[in-house]
Design a protein around this motif. Structure first.
Motif, PDB file in Angstrom:
ATOM      1  N   GLN A  89       0.831  -1.199   0.000  1.00 33.03           N
ATOM      2  CA  GLN A  89       0.000   0.000   0.000  1.00 33.03           C
ATOM      3  C   GLN A  89       0.867   1.250   0.000  1.00 33.03           C
ATOM      4  O   GLN A  89       2.030   1.225   0.430  1.00 33.03           O
ATOM      5  N   ALA A  90       0.290   2.324  -0.472  1.00 27.89           N
ATOM      6  CA  ALA A  90       1.004   3.602  -0.497  1.00 27.89           C
ATOM      7  C   ALA A  90       1.510   3.940   0.904  1.00 27.89           C
ATOM      8  O   ALA A  90       0.809   3.741   1.896  1.00 27.89           O
ATOM      9  N   GLY A  91       2.737   4.420   0.942  1.00 23.20           N
ATOM     10  CA  GLY A  91       3.382   4.732   2.209  1.00 23.20           C
ATOM     11  C   GLY A  91       4.225   3.601   2.760  1.00 23.20           C
ATOM     12  O   GLY A  91       4.992   3.799   3.707  1.00 23.20           O
ATOM     13  N   GLY A  92       4.085   2.433   2.169  1.00 20.31           N
ATOM     14  CA  GLY A  92       4.828   1.273   2.637  1.00 20.31           C
ATOM     15  C   GLY A  92       6.240   1.208   2.065  1.00 20.31           C
ATOM     16  O   GLY A  92       6.690   2.118   1.362  1.00 20.31           O
ATOM     17  N   SER A  93       6.913   0.104   2.386  1.00 21.98           N
ATOM     18  CA  SER A  93       8.309  -0.075   1.974  1.00 21.98           C
ATOM     19  C   SER A  93       8.517  -1.459   1.363  1.00 21.98           C
ATOM     20  O   SER A  93       7.802  -2.411   1.687  1.00 21.98           O
ATOM     21  N   LEU A  94       9.505  -1.524   0.499  1.00 24.09           N
ATOM     22  CA  LEU A  94       9.965  -2.786  -0.074  1.00 24.09           C
ATOM     23  C   LEU A  94      11.479  -2.707  -0.235  1.00 24.09           C
ATOM     24  O   LEU A  94      12.032  -1.616  -0.425  1.00 24.09           O
ATOM     25  N   ARG A  95      12.115  -3.867  -0.196  1.00 22.44           N
ATOM     26  CA  ARG A  95      13.547  -3.935  -0.450  1.00 22.44           C
ATOM     27  C   ARG A  95      13.807  -4.907  -1.574  1.00 22.44           C
ATOM     28  O   ARG A  95      13.505  -6.095  -1.461  1.00 22.44           O
ATOM     29  N   LEU A  96      14.340  -4.406  -2.652  1.00 21.93           N
ATOM     30  CA  LEU A  96      14.689  -5.242  -3.783  1.00 21.93           C
ATOM     31  C   LEU A  96      16.141  -5.690  -3.664  1.00 21.93           C
ATOM     32  O   LEU A  96      16.989  -4.951  -3.166  1.00 21.93           O
ATOM     33  N   SER A  97      16.405  -6.890  -4.153  1.00 24.47           N
ATOM     34  CA  SER A  97      17.765  -7.422  -4.171  1.00 24.47           C
ATOM     35  C   SER A  97      18.124  -7.842  -5.587  1.00 24.47           C
ATOM     36  O   SER A  97      17.269  -8.288  -6.352  1.00 24.47           O
ATOM     37  N   CYS A  98      19.385  -7.713  -5.906  1.00 23.86           N
ATOM     38  CA  CYS A  98      19.902  -8.136  -7.207  1.00 23.86           C
ATOM     39  C   CYS A  98      21.146  -8.979  -6.962  1.00 23.86           C
ATOM     40  O   CYS A  98      22.169  -8.457  -6.518  1.00 23.86           O
ATOM     41  N   ALA A  99      21.030 -10.274  -7.237  1.00 18.65           N
ATOM     42  CA  ALA A  99      22.169 -11.174  -7.082  1.00 18.65           C
ATOM     43  C   ALA A  99      22.960 -11.191  -8.375  1.00 18.65           C
ATOM     44  O   ALA A  99      22.411 -11.468  -9.450  1.00 18.65           O
TER      45      ALA A  99
END
Length: 127
Positions: A13-23
């Motif tokens: 939802q808007a205001g939230g967070s995510l963490r993307l990873s690139c191996a």
């Protein structure tokens, strides 16, 4: 040959967070630039964030739309690149791609500067 695999996408939802990873694998000394890009339906792929490393020197660059909200980082072994995304907005919805530039020179956020790309991970932000 550099191989890249993204993970960490999802719905938030808007205001939230995510963490993307690139191996990453197949690194060599000329791979000094790693970047995150995104592409929304019907739009061009745009640069989100870039990390440039040359020995002990590190430089970061961000697209105007994500400054102050997104942070790019890399582990010490340079095998994983992260994109921490905070205060997400619906307009952040896109496929996110990791990319590597192996030319050994300075780079920015232009897609033409990168020669290896991952398959992408979808980020969807709902209002």
């Amino acid at each position: 040959q550099v191989q890249l695999e993204e993970s960490g996408g999802g719905s938030v939802q808007a205001g939230g967070s995510l963490r993307l990873s690139c191996a990453a694998s197949g690194y060599n000394y000329r791979t000094k630039c790693m970047g995150w890009f995104r592409q929304a339906p019907g739009k061009e792929r745009e640069g989100v964030a870039r990390i440039y490393t040359d020995g002990s020197y590190t430089h970061y660059a961000y697209g105007d739309s994500v400054k102050g909200r997104f942070t790019i980082s890399q582990d010490n072994a340079k095998v994983t690149v992260y994109l921490q995304m905070n205060s997400l907005k619906p307009e952040d919805t896109a496929m996110y791609y990791c990319a590597a530039a192996t030319g050994g020179s300075w780079c920015g956020l232009g897609t033409y500067e990168y020669d290896y790309w991952g398959q992408g991970t979808q980020v969807t932000v709902s209002s």
